[in-house]
Design a protein around this motif. Sequence first.
Motif, PDB file in Angstrom:
ATOM      1  N   ASP A   1      -4.008  -4.571  -1.001  1.00 39.04           N
ATOM      2  CA  ASP A   1      -2.640  -4.435  -1.700  1.00 39.04           C
ATOM      3  C   ASP A   1      -1.496  -5.341  -1.094  1.00 39.04           C
ATOM      4  OD1 ASP A   1      -3.633  -0.812  -1.516  1.00 39.04           O
ATOM      5  OD2 ASP A   1      -3.758  -1.261   0.463  1.00 39.04           O
TER       6      ASP A   1
ATOM      7  N   GLU B   1     -10.810  -3.302  -7.715  1.00 39.77           N
ATOM      8  CA  GLU B   1     -10.644  -2.002  -7.575  1.00 39.77           C
ATOM      9  C   GLU B   1     -10.377  -1.327  -6.868  1.00 39.77           C
ATOM     10  OE1 GLU B   1     -15.983  -2.594  -5.837  1.00 39.77           O
ATOM     11  OE2 GLU B   1     -15.316  -4.555  -6.649  1.00 39.77           O
ATOM     12  N   GLY B   2      -9.067  -1.854  -6.456  1.00 38.26           N
ATOM     13  CA  GLY B   2      -8.423  -0.803  -5.149  1.00 38.26           C
ATOM     14  C   GLY B   2      -8.684  -1.512  -4.199  1.00 38.26           C
ATOM     15  N   LEU B   3      -9.711  -2.314  -4.084  1.00 37.11           N
ATOM     16  CA  LEU B   3      -9.596  -3.002  -2.401  1.00 37.11           C
ATOM     17  C   LEU B   3      -8.874  -3.929  -1.802  1.00 37.11           C
ATOM     18  CD1 LEU B   3     -13.576  -4.337  -3.352  1.00 37.11           C
ATOM     19  CD2 LEU B   3     -12.622  -2.323  -2.192  1.00 37.11           C
TER      20      LEU B   3
ATOM     21  N   GLY C   1       0.876  -1.051  -0.059  1.00 37.21           N
ATOM     22  CA  GLY C   1       0.018   0.086   0.139  1.00 37.21           C
ATOM     23  C   GLY C   1       1.201   0.737  -0.401  1.00 37.21           C
TER      24      GLY C   1
ATOM     25  N   ARG D   1     -12.568  -0.298   4.128  1.00 35.61           N
ATOM     26  CA  ARG D   1     -11.979   1.300   2.842  1.00 35.61           C
ATOM     27  C   ARG D   1     -13.356   2.776   3.362  1.00 35.61           C
ATOM     28  NH1 ARG D   1      -6.761   0.194   2.166  1.00 35.61           N
ATOM     29  NH2 ARG D   1      -6.252  -1.217  -0.257  1.00 35.61           N
TER      30      ARG D   1
ATOM     31  N   GLY E   1     -10.047   4.518   3.895  1.00 37.95           N
ATOM     32  CA  GLY E   1      -9.461   5.300   2.689  1.00 37.95           C
ATOM     33  C   GLY E   1      -8.710   4.522   1.641  1.00 37.95           C
ATOM     34  N   ARG E   2      -8.151   4.859   1.281  1.00 39.46           N
ATOM     35  CA  ARG E   2      -7.659   4.325   0.067  1.00 39.46           C
ATOM     36  C   ARG E   2      -6.272   4.092   0.511  1.00 39.46           C
ATOM     37  NH1 ARG E   2      -4.806   1.159  -1.738  1.00 39.46           N
ATOM     38  NH2 ARG E   2      -5.054  -0.033  -4.008  1.00 39.46           N
TER      39      ARG E   2
END
Length: 331
Positions: free
Chosen positions: A252, A248-250, A17, A210, A214-215
Motif C-alpha cells: 500500500d 497483486e495488492g501486496l 491502504g 497478508r 487481510g487486504r
Amino acid sequence: MLTAQTALTLNSPITVGSLELRNRLILAPMQQYQGSPEGYATEHHTQHYSRRAGELGMMIVESTAVSDNGRLVPNDIGIFTDRHAEALKRVTDAVHAAHTPIFVQLSHGGRKSAPEVTRKLVAPSAMAYDDTYGVPSELTAAEIEALLEDYRLAARRSIAAGFDGIEVHAAHGFLIHQFLSPLSNRRTDAYGGSREGRSRFLRDTLAAIRSETGRGYPLIVRVSSTDYTEGGLTPQEVALMLKPLETEGLLDGVDVSSGGLLPVQPPDVHPGYQVPDAAAIKQHLHVPVIAVGKIYTRPFADRIIADGLADAVAVGRPFLDDPDFAQTLIG
C-alpha cells in the motif's frame, strides 16, 4: 467553468491502504538502542514515541526483529514472542492517546545481524558484508520457509500489539535487501538470478503477512533505491520489482531510502538527496511514495509534494533533539 486545482501540501490528508492520515508528515524509523537484553520495548519507547506523536500524520517505530536470530543491534527490540507484543502494546496505547496512527517496522538483519546476539549468521548467499560480521551461511529452502513463518507470526503479533499498519524493512543492506540486490544474491534457485527471482522473497514475505492481516490492513515497504555501486540496484530496477507486488495488492506504499548493502557511503548527502530516486520510483506506481533524507523545512516539504515528486515526507533526526519538531512543519 474550469477552476484551478488546489495544490497539495504537507497538511493535505492522504490515504495509505484503508487508513486516512490527517497530514503527510511521518516520523521516520530511528533506532533508540534502548531495548532490554531480551529485545523487549521499554518505558523509554513509550515515552519517546508518545511525546512526539501529536502533530504527525503517522509514525513508524524503529526496526523490530521478527526473529531472535535477526536483531540488528544487541539492544534492538523484537516481536518474536507474544510477550514482546505485550510490551509494544504499551507503546501503541500511549501513541493512540495522542490520536496518531503508528506502524511497526518488521526486520531481519541477515548477514548484518548483530554478532553479539546472533547464533547463526544467515543470508541469501555466503558473502560477507565485512570482516566484522563474517561470512554467513547460505539459507536453505527450509530455512527460508521458517523465516516466512517468522514474518507471518510477527504480523499476527503486530495486530495484537495495536499497530495500525506494518512497514517491511527491505532496505539498508538487511536480509530482504540482500535478496533483492545482485551484488549479494548469487542464488541459482527460485530466489535468485532474474529480477523476479531476487524479488521473490519480498513477495513471499508480503504474502505471508497478508495471510494474517487481510487486504484492508496497511502494508508498506522500505527500500534502498540504490546500492551506490556499479552492478547494484537502481531506482528503475527497484520500481520494476515493486510494480508486480502493487498489482497483486501486496503493498500500500513505498518508503524510499538508499544504500547500506555495502560499506560505501553516498557521494553527496545534501537536503533531499534521495528525493529524485523517490520520484523515479513513483513514476511506476500508484500507491503512495514516501521521501526521506534531510527534508527539514516546510517550504521544501511542500514543494516536494506539490510537484508530485513524492506523496509524503518522513523526517527522523530532528525529532531526536526536539520532540516538538512537527510543530515547525505543521503548526
